[in-house]
Design an enzyme around this catalytic site. Structure first.
Site, mmCIF file in Angstrom:
data_model
loop_
_atom_site.group_PDB
_atom_site.id
_atom_site.type_symbol
_atom_site.label_atom_id
_atom_site.label_comp_id
_atom_site.label_asym_id
_atom_site.label_seq_id
_atom_site.Cartn_x
_atom_site.Cartn_y
_atom_site.Cartn_z
ATOM 1 C CD GLU A 192 -2.720 -1.481 2.587
ATOM 2 O OE1 GLU A 192 -2.959 -0.214 3.348
ATOM 3 O OE2 GLU A 192 -3.605 -2.247 2.621
ATOM 4 C CG ASN A 235 -0.866 -6.979 -1.191
ATOM 5 O OD1 ASN A 235 -1.505 -7.510 -2.042
ATOM 6 N ND2 ASN A 235 -1.258 -6.921 0.030
ATOM 7 C CG HIS A 271 -10.014 -5.588 1.240
ATOM 8 N ND1 HIS A 271 -10.013 -6.602 2.313
ATOM 9 C CD2 HIS A 271 -8.750 -5.423 1.557
ATOM 10 C CE1 HIS A 271 -9.035 -7.056 2.752
ATOM 11 N NE2 HIS A 271 -7.991 -6.293 2.324
ATOM 12 C CD GLU A 301 -4.616 -7.488 2.165
ATOM 13 O OE1 GLU A 301 -5.388 -6.707 2.704
ATOM 14 O OE2 GLU A 301 -3.472 -7.338 2.151
HETATM 15 O O1 9MR Z 1 -7.050 -7.027 9.050
HETATM 16 C C1 9MR Z 1 -5.916 -6.600 9.803
HETATM 17 C C2 9MR Z 1 -6.212 -6.161 11.040
HETATM 18 O O2 9MR Z 1 -6.447 -7.130 11.972
HETATM 19 C C3 9MR Z 1 -5.189 -5.545 11.581
HETATM 20 O O3 9MR Z 1 -5.335 -4.764 12.714
HETATM 21 C C4 9MR Z 1 -4.329 -4.179 10.423
HETATM 22 C C5 9MR Z 1 -3.251 -3.581 11.039
HETATM 23 O O4 9MR Z 1 -2.236 -4.428 11.232
HETATM 24 O O5 9MR Z 1 -4.254 -4.953 9.384
HETATM 25 C C6 9MR Z 1 -5.350 -5.651 8.770
HETATM 26 O O6 9MR Z 1 -5.061 -6.098 7.463
HETATM 27 C C7 9MR Z 1 -4.930 -5.109 6.605
HETATM 28 C C8 9MR Z 1 -3.791 -5.803 5.620
HETATM 29 O O7 9MR Z 1 -2.434 -5.780 6.525
HETATM 30 C C9 9MR Z 1 -3.306 -4.632 4.420
HETATM 31 N N1 9MR Z 1 -4.658 -4.497 3.582
HETATM 32 C C10 9MR Z 1 -5.617 -4.059 4.424
HETATM 33 C C11 9MR Z 1 -5.891 -5.141 5.718
HETATM 34 C C12 9MR Z 1 -7.210 -4.629 6.301
HETATM 35 O O8 9MR Z 1 -7.132 -3.455 6.853
#
Ligand code: 9MR
Length: 383
Positions: A192, A235, A271, A301
């Site tokens: 990101e 990603n 998502h 994801e």
């Molecule tokens: O789903 C994840 C959540 O439980 C965590 O708190 C958060 C921070 O680490 O990250 C979420 O996962 C993200 C992923 O790492 C990157 N893309 C978006 C995902 C959803 O926010």
């Protein structure tokens, strides 16, 4: 006031209001009844797709074939994001091992949990996940080496010079890739990094952006140096269809390839809702331009969120979206993995993040297979 003179009129009014009162009671009953009937009818219409007949599940639920066996036949990964502390729960662990051939850490391989304090590393969460995968014949995706979130304060708020910050990135990437060397099939090296706003350059709210594109290139080089067999991915989200951000990602990746940076794939997070994006936005065309560069594409994801409480109609639509996505992926042999972000609606980031939405995954809160699961199953069977 002379009540006596008005007595007959008063009686008459009392009589009238008694009649009216009775009528009112009847009217009330009828209106209440109509409201209840109306609610029942609209409720069932919502659940029946408007036909008035209760909607049937869309996909056949009688085939017990598991997704991982079907995915193995296609030579692709089918995976889910996992929270390693939940692996001690039998139903959670058993469902994962039975249905998926790949896992990814939802949290434990990010910078925060691994190197919360500079120079002190904790790999326990990620190791538990890798052990589980090895015990169950599953592959592991690594997520994520460099991301502006889940990164410790000492990195984000330290007053580092550019050279110092670059070294910090390279040290972290090297240490983590080294620790997991040979155990990770694909790493999300940079996650990101791009902005959501036109012109979709490096995002303004990342502590790494001041280093420019160099930090991404260097992170990939560092990872490749210590784990040359791992596939290295960029990603991101919102880049699944043809749009400005996807174009910016494409340009960035072309630049990296031109500079000889070891990048092997792009991760499209996915998502999404059931509104049709990205299938209505030239998803396959977008995927193809990346695979035409010689890159692999992973759906990293996926979750398809719907309004909660959900209905059979919305769950069917969701299943159709999952089906169509998988079918589109299978049409391109360079799409080599499809992962959902979690697998049970019991543990999903969606309801916490998107108000009023949920039920986004393949298994319900009791670990029963949903239509979404059967949608993927049907696509993997070529149906
Ligand atoms: O789903 C994840 C959540 O439980 C965590 O708190 C958060 C921070 O680490 O990250 C979420 O996962 C993200 C992923 O790492 C990157 N893309 C978006 C995902 C959803 O926010």
């Amino acid at each position: 006031m002379n009540h006596g003179r008005n007595w007959p009129i008063l009686l008459c009014k009392i009589g009238e209001s008694e009649v009216l009162y009775k009528w009112n009671r009847r009217l009330w009953r009828y209106s209440l009844l109509s409201v209840v009937l109306l609610l029942l009818v609209t409720g069932s219409l919502v659940g029946c797709g408007g036909s008035g007949v209760p909607e049937e599940p869309l996909f056949d639920t009688s085939d017990p074939s598991v997704l991982r066996d079907l995915a193995d036949q296609h030579g692709i990964g089918i995976g889910a994001a996992v929270i390693s502390s939940l692996l001690i729960e039998e139903q959670y662990a058993d469902t994962l091992a039975e249905h998926f051939n790949m896992i990814v850490a939802e949290y434990e391989m990010k910078w925060d949990p691994i190197q919360l304090t500079q120079g002190s590393f904790d790999f326990s969460g990620g190791d538990a996940l890798v052990d589980f995968a090895e015990a169950n014949g599953m592959k592991v995706r690594g997520h994520a080496l460099v991301w502006h979130q889940a990164t410790p304060d000492w990195v984000t708020n330290g007053s580092w010079t550019n050279d110092e910050l670059m070294d910090i990135i390279k040290n972290h990437v090297t240490a983590v890739s080294q620790h997991y060397q040979g155990k990770i099939v694909a790493w999300d090296v940079a996650n990101e990094a791009l902005s959501d706003q036109s012109p979709y350059g490096l995002r303004g709210d990342s502590p790494f952006t001041k280093l420019g594109q160099d930090y991404i290139d260097e992170a990939f080089r560092a990872a490749h140096l210590v784990d040359p067999d791992a596939l290295l991915f960029y990603n991101d989200y919102g880049v699944e269809g043809m749009n400005g951000k996807a174009q910016s990602m494409y340009n960035m990746v072309v630049g990296m390839l031109d500079r000889g940076v070891p990048i092997h794939g792009v991760g499209l997070q996915m998502h999404i809702t059931t509104d049709g994006y990205p299938l209505t936005n030239r998803f396959e065309e977008n995927v193809k331009r990346f695979t035409d560069l010689g890159l692999e594409v992973h759906i990293t994801e996926a979750d398809v969120r719907i309004r909660i409480p959900s209905s059979q109609t919305s769950r069917n639509l969701q299943a159709q979206v999952y089906h169509d996505l998988m079918a589109a992926c299978l049409r391109n042999p360079k799409v080599t993995a499809f992962l959902t972000w979690g697998f049970t609606d019991n543990h999903s980031w969606v309801p916490d993040f998107f108000n009023g939405y949920g039920d986004a995954l393949l298994f319900d809160k009791n670990y029963a297979k949903k239509q979404a699961y059967y949608g993927l199953q049907a696509a993997l069977k070529g149906e």
